[in-house]
Design an enzyme around this catalytic site. Structure first.
Site, PDB file in Angstrom:
ATOM      1  N   GLU A   1       0.850  -1.176   0.000  1.00  0.00           N
ATOM      2  CA  GLU A   1       0.000   0.000   0.000  1.00  0.00           C
ATOM      3  C   GLU A   1       0.896   1.239   0.000  1.00  0.00           C
ATOM      4  O   GLU A   1       2.066   1.171   0.347  1.00  0.00           O
ATOM      5  CB  GLU A   1      -0.897  -0.004   1.238  1.00  0.00           C
ATOM      6  CG  GLU A   1      -2.018   1.015   1.204  1.00  0.00           C
ATOM      7  CD  GLU A   1      -2.939   0.892   2.409  1.00  0.00           C
ATOM      8  OE1 GLU A   1      -3.961   1.586   2.441  1.00  0.00           O
ATOM      9  OE2 GLU A   1      -2.609   0.103   3.318  1.00  0.00           O
TER      10      GLU A   1
ATOM     11  N   GLU B   1     -16.420  -0.761  -5.244  1.00  0.00           N
ATOM     12  CA  GLU B   1     -16.515   0.402  -4.383  1.00  0.00           C
ATOM     13  C   GLU B   1     -16.428   1.667  -5.220  1.00  0.00           C
ATOM     14  O   GLU B   1     -16.152   1.626  -6.425  1.00  0.00           O
ATOM     15  CB  GLU B   1     -15.415   0.384  -3.317  1.00  0.00           C
ATOM     16  CG  GLU B   1     -14.013   0.438  -3.867  1.00  0.00           C
ATOM     17  CD  GLU B   1     -12.942   0.258  -2.795  1.00  0.00           C
ATOM     18  OE1 GLU B   1     -13.208  -0.407  -1.786  1.00  0.00           O
ATOM     19  OE2 GLU B   1     -11.828   0.791  -2.987  1.00  0.00           O
TER      20      GLU B   1
ATOM     21  N   HIS C   1      -8.977   3.534   1.046  1.00  0.00           N
ATOM     22  CA  HIS C   1      -8.141   3.132  -0.072  1.00  0.00           C
ATOM     23  C   HIS C   1      -7.709   4.356  -0.862  1.00  0.00           C
ATOM     24  O   HIS C   1      -8.461   5.315  -1.003  1.00  0.00           O
ATOM     25  CB  HIS C   1      -8.913   2.203  -1.024  1.00  0.00           C
ATOM     26  CG  HIS C   1      -9.122   0.832  -0.495  1.00  0.00           C
ATOM     27  ND1 HIS C   1     -10.176   0.040  -0.892  1.00  0.00           N
ATOM     28  CD2 HIS C   1      -8.423   0.102   0.390  1.00  0.00           C
ATOM     29  CE1 HIS C   1     -10.100  -1.127  -0.260  1.00  0.00           C
ATOM     30  NE2 HIS C   1      -9.053  -1.107   0.519  1.00  0.00           N
TER      31      HIS C   1
END
Length: 728
Positions: free
Chosen positions: A135, A257, A300
């Site tokens: 990430e 999403e 995110h």
């Protein structure tokens, strides 16, 4: 702002936003070679896996679990080392590992700032499957890997080669339950051989989906986590293509999403698949972010809508129109897909609720399982004006209007001294941003301030390794669309080059401007408005752009949101009403994982409640993080109940339970009148639930089922709110 249709390059004079989105999808020229790598997603017992960063702590722990589960890990890479680790060979480069170990796949377990180089090394070595879990990889670093530019060596361009397939970045990985092959960090207790394929943006939502199918007796076949970043090497449609052809997959679950066009493209593809297939596989989907805050990044890095992109509701509607059963919580995947596999049709959300005796929650969305004719026009994406967008979000930096204009001045860009006096009729829209559909930067131009103008167009440009992009092929077209007159061409050309240079040099993801060539200097194009967004990961991981991020003014932000950041917590306050009102957002939420946190807010709304916040503890939450999350939530006087929804992956259920008990003990006074409802699923769920149940703490409630937990939280919050309202 920028409507959906201008984000796709078109030759047609006019199309609806839906038609344009379909027509402007990634072209076959850019995708033909890379599409040949789709087959590399089909992993199993035959797959020989290596790890890059093999001797690191995270890779070591993950490798031990995966090997015990059955994954055929044959060794790994640590630069400069040639030895053994876990009884397996360690080699100094991916090229040598390919020569010696003949791997089919590599898992990249290195720090975010090292990941782009690791990905490129694997591409150069032609490893068939590359899984990147990191990430916070800087956006422009991954853009240089993904962008289908013509000016880079072919071996280092993902989209113009046919040997390597990338999953990620920011991906939970890919796992074959049937083939006992895991490349990622999925919670293994949730995965057993079965018949449901899963393709997901969110890790925690995919874990919930896996657990639900397991409880329903279906199990899973292949699960592909495409990742939650702005750009990804493998998309939802790619996963669907593999799953519909997979003999072991009988039904499919999609976890989407907010952010990008992937779900809309999936809807188009599913519509076509259903039209050409006699017995199409049943598909169900959940889309998180219906109640996302416009302009905010919801955990995110890619969980937000860039200008012109559709919102979560539009995505749900598109999938419904394509014949997909859209549900509001992943715990419903099991019973819904089991019903569809039996041949029954689900015509409404109420039918889904009746599948579970413990499901008091009513579905808000209508579900369809038969082929449905798509309407000519889809709902337009929700428009977000610059004034609606908050100045800061943890995963990005937005600059306020005045600060943005000052930055442009410092960059030598001509800015109007009296922008308020420039009439709208004299202004044009000019923006530089990311086209997620093509993994390229692009320029959007409109002859008015409206992107819905029939003449508004988008133009991708190459992202070179060195130097500046070649804008010569598209510059005349942009200038023609803006229609500012021949005298303004030199000034306009300079401005476009300056904006593109700023976009690249300062690692922006959005430069939205309005420009004018109004009197008295018709030949001088000036900027009248600016809304600029920059990538936070460039500073966080790459230690770059400190000057840009120093422009942040935290005093303009919510103090609780700012205070949560040092602990790795993404906290966003929802609603703006006063405490104690009948319509108060009165449920504090504490969730691990961005997708699950968004979905928790959505599902609580469907249950009749209102979440006071979005809170993502992150995938590596600790007991201290949980305690700190409670402290942050309790700063909001509106909160009358706290709903903890944890799905254990890297975050162990028993560890979270201990953190909750410790928080209760340390925050006894603050929590004395605030009940806490806890739902723990996933890794060590039984141990966690037992710790909560045996704690003996008053006001602490433990649940396994989401619907029961949500109903309890809504009821307790409403009861406490009414009590306060009566006292007042």
């Amino acid at each position: 702002m920028l409507s959906q249709h201008v984000l796709r390059k078109t030759r047609l004079p006019r199309l609806s936003s839906a038609a344009c989105r379909s027509s402007f999808g990634t072209t076959s020229v850019n995708r033909t070679k890379y599409d040949a790598t789709l087959k590399n997603l089909k992993i199993g017992r035959h797959t020989r896996v290596i790890f890059q960063g093999f001797t690191g702590r995270q890779a070591t722990a993950n490798a031990k679990e995966s090997i015990a589960w059955g994954t055929n890990i044959v060794g790994g890479v640590t630069p400069g080392r040639e030895s053994e680790h876990l009884g397996l060979p360690v080699l100094p480069s991916v090229r040598k590992a390919v020569d010696v170990l003949k791997p089919h796949a590599t898992g990249i377990y290195v720090a975010a700032h090292q990941a782009p180089a690791a990905i490129e090394e694997a591409i150069e070595a032609e490893v068939p499957l590359i899984v990147a879990v990191a990430e916070h990889i800087p956006l422009h670093d991954i853009l240089r890997v993904l962008s289908p530019t013509k000016h880079r060596p072919i071996h280092s361009i993902l989209k113009t080669q046919s040997a390597s397939r990338l999953v990620g970045a920011n991906s939970p990985g890919i796992i074959s339950s049937v083939g006992k092959c895991r490349i990622g960090f999925q919670p293994l207790p949730c995965f057993e051989p079965g018949k449901v394929g899963i393709v997901a943006k969110s890790g925690t939502l995919s874990y919930e989906a896996a657990a639900s199918t397991l409880r329903a007796g279906l199990g899973q076949s292949l699960c592909v986590g495409v990742g939650g970043d702005i750009l990804s090497g493998t998309g939802l449609v790619d996963g669907l293509k593999i799953l519909v052809e997979d003999e072991e997959t009988e039904a499919i679950a999609i976890c989407g999403e907010i952010g990008g066009f992937a779900e809309m493209e999936a809807a188009d593809w599913i519509q076509e698949y259903r039209s050409r297939t006699r017995n199409p596989k049943p598909i169900a989907a959940v889309i998180a972010g219906v109640n996302a805050v416009p302009g905010r990044i919801m955990g995110h890095a890619g969980a937000f809508a860039l200008p012109g992109e559709p919102d979560a509701s539009a995505k749900s509607k598109a999938l419904e129109d394509a014949g997909v059963a859209v549900i509001n919580h992943p715990s419903r995947f099991g019973p819904v897909l089991k019903t569809l596999l039996s041949g029954s049709q689900i015509l409404s959300g109420n039918a889904i609720a009746s599948l579970k005796a413990t499901a008091p929650m009513q579905q808000r969305r209508t579900l369809h399982t038969s082929a449905v004719k798509r309407p000519l026009h889809r709902p337009c994406p929700q428009k977000v004006s610059p004034k609606q967008v908050t100045t800061e979000s943890r995963r990005s930096l937005y600059l306020s209007r005045d600060v943005a204009l000052n930055l442009l001045r410092e960059q030598g860009i001509d800015v109007s001294e009296t922008p308020a006096k420039v009439p709208d009729s004299a202004q044009r829209l000019l923006a530089v941003l990311i086209n997620r559909a093509t993994s390229s930067p692009c320029i959007i131009a409109s002859p008015t301030t409206s992107d819905t103008d029939v003449a508004a167009r988008s133009f991708d440009f190459d992202y070179p390794i060195h130097g500046t992009p070649d804008l010569a092929p598209i510059l005349p077209k942009i200038i023609k669309i803006l229609n500012l007159g021949e005298d303004s061409l030199p000034s306009l050309s300079t401005l476009i080059h300056q904006l593109v240079s700023l976009f690249m040099s300062k690692e922006a993801f959005l430069l939205h401007t309005l420009v004018t060539a109004a009197a008295p200097n018709h030949n001088a194009v000036k900027v009248t408005h600016a809304h600029l967004g920059f990538d936070d990961a460039a500073l966080r991981s790459g230690k770059r752009q400190a000057d840009i991020h120093a422009l942040r003014d935290a005093s303009l932000e919510d103090p609780a949101e700012v205070s949560a950041e040092p602990d790795g917590i993404v906290y966003i306050k929802l609603g703006g009403e006063k405490p104690g009102t009948s319509k108060s957002h009165n449920i504090g939420t504490l969730v691990n994982g961005a997708g699950l946190a968004m979905n928790t807010v959505d599902a609580l709304a469907d249950a009749g409640g209102k979440a006071a916040n979005f809170l993502d503890t992150g995938g590596k939450a600790t007991s201290e993080t949980v305690k700190r999350s409670f402290e942050v939530i309790l700063q909001d006087e509106r909160v009358k109940c706290i709903f903890v929804n944890i799905f254990g992956g890297l975050t162990l259920g028993d560890m979270i339970a201990r953190g909750i008990v410790l928080a209760f003990q340390d925050l006894e006074k603050q929590l004395a009148k605030i009940p806490v409802v806890v739902r723990i699923r996933g890794t060590n769920e039984a141990e966690g639930q037992k710790i909560i149940a045996d704690s003996g703490l008053s006001g602490l409630y433990a649940f396994d089922d989401f619907d029961e937990a949500a109903a309890k939280a809504v009821g307790l919050a409403d009861e406490k709110t009414k009590e306060q309202h009566t006292k007042d």
